[in-house]
Design an enzyme around this catalytic site. Structure first.
Site, PDB file in Angstrom:
ATOM      1  N   HIS A 291     -49.065  30.810   0.846  1.00 38.38           N
ATOM      2  CA  HIS A 291     -49.544  31.885   1.725  1.00 38.38           C
ATOM      3  C   HIS A 291     -48.563  32.178   2.860  1.00 38.38           C
ATOM      4  O   HIS A 291     -48.924  32.843   3.829  1.00 38.38           O
ATOM      5  CB  HIS A 291     -50.896  31.529   2.340  1.00 38.38           C
ATOM      6  CG  HIS A 291     -51.982  31.234   1.357  1.00 38.38           C
ATOM      7  ND1 HIS A 291     -52.327  32.110   0.346  1.00 38.38           N
ATOM      8  CD2 HIS A 291     -52.800  30.164   1.217  1.00 38.38           C
ATOM      9  CE1 HIS A 291     -53.324  31.580  -0.366  1.00 38.38           C
ATOM     10  NE2 HIS A 291     -53.615  30.399   0.141  1.00 38.38           N
TER      11      HIS A 291
HETATM   12 ZN   LIG Z   1     -55.930  27.116  -2.202  1.00 36.79          ZN
END
Ligand SMILES: [Zn+2]
Length: 317
Positions: A132
């Site tokens: 992320h």
């Molecule tokens: Zn995850």
């Protein structure tokens, strides 16, 4: 293919107990390692490398903006990456040591794993998988885009050419929005991602025909459906991307039924089956592979990590 492990006790997080405000098990990397040393004893050193130095800001600039790296000197920025708001009141040097440096060690580990994988191996970094992290910011507990960092460093060194095929197999419960942001338009990078579309960061926008192997799952999906889907789709993906130079396997353990953040319903045994299927699929095609641990927020996450590492060593070819 040879199997290798990469680790450092510095991968563990620790900020005076404040890490308990997040469901992340801050010591899970050391706990996984302890299981492995129990199983293999001294022999573990013969197939393991320990990370001595963290990735530096200068090195990380290959994928991250200088502004972002500098912004991590502010506690409020770190607090937002790890989603623990009270950390904005903690002195920055404590967060650097307990969180940011840990991520830098694990990021260095992913690069070393990639170097070792190119030497015809499956190299398992017992950490990393920060899918992320974006070029200009981090989110979802991910500071640094370790897989992109490894790939871009190897490209700069001409160990991987821009024409070489590289694969990402992301089986963490969450969609790898950070990794995808780097390579969405790069045709030499193939992305396979089974993800729960009903949790962060949600359904991928755009025409699904443009990314047929970024496959949304519904929350609560069970073991049988998950394994059937994997065993159907992964061979299709590997056939569609023949002879890759390198593959990353983001082996998140947050698809486990007990994991509150993953919100899927896959059993412990089915995760073992998943991991072995992925490894054997890559081995039979002789694909150099980096495995990274990514997310996993249940009390069993470290055991699943150790199971995969143990399997790799016991079945070392
Ligand atoms: Zn995850």
């Amino acid at each position: 293919m040879k199997s290798k492990l990469i680790f450092s006790p510095n991968y563990d997080f620790g900020i005076m107990g404040l890490e308990k405000l997040h469901p992340f098990n801050a010591k899970k990397f050391s706990k996984a390692w302890a299981l492995l040393t129990n199983e293999f004893g001294e022999k573990i050193n013969s197939f393991s490398t320990f990370i001595e130095n963290p990735a530096t800001d200068e090195e990380l600039e290959i994928v991250h903006s200088r502004e972002y790296l500098t912004s991590l000197r502010q506690s409020k920025v770190i607090a937002s990456v790890v989603e623990i708001a009270p950390l904005r009141f903690v002195p920055n040097f404590i967060l650097q040591k307990g969180l940011v440096d840990s991520a830098k060690y694990a990021t260095a580990g992913t690069l070393l794993a990639a170097r070792q994988a190119l030497d015809s191996a499956i190299a398992f970094n017992i950490g990393g998988g920060f899918h992320h992290a974006f070029s200009d910011h981090g989110e979802g507990f991910c500071f640094f885009a370790d897989a992109a960092f490894a790939l871009e460093t190897l490209r700069l060194e001409k160990k991987v050419l821009s024409t070489d095929k590289v694969l990402m197999i992301d089986l963490d419960a969450h969609r790898g929005n950070g990794f995808t942001s780097f390579y969405e338009k790069d045709k030499s990078v193939g992305i396979f991602d089974l993800y729960n579309m009903q949790v962060y960061p949600g359904l991928k926008q755009g025409d699904p025909d443009d990314f047929p192997f970024i496959i949304p799952l519904r929350a609560g999906l069970g073991s049988d459906e998950y394994i059937t889907l994997l065993k159907t789709e992964l061979p299709l993906f590997l056939d569609a991307n023949p002879k890759p130079k390198l593959a990353f396997y983001n082996a998140g353990t947050d698809i486990l039924a007990a994991d509150k953040l993953g919100a899927l319903n896959v059993s412990y045994d089915a995760i073992n089956e998943r991991d072995r299927f992925v490894v054997e699929s890559l081995r039979e095609r002789n694909i150099p592979t980096v495995i990274i641990t990514s997310g996993g927020y249940s009390s069993d996450s470290y055991k699943l990590i150790a199971d995969l590492a143990s399997y790799l060593i016991r079945t070392n070819a």
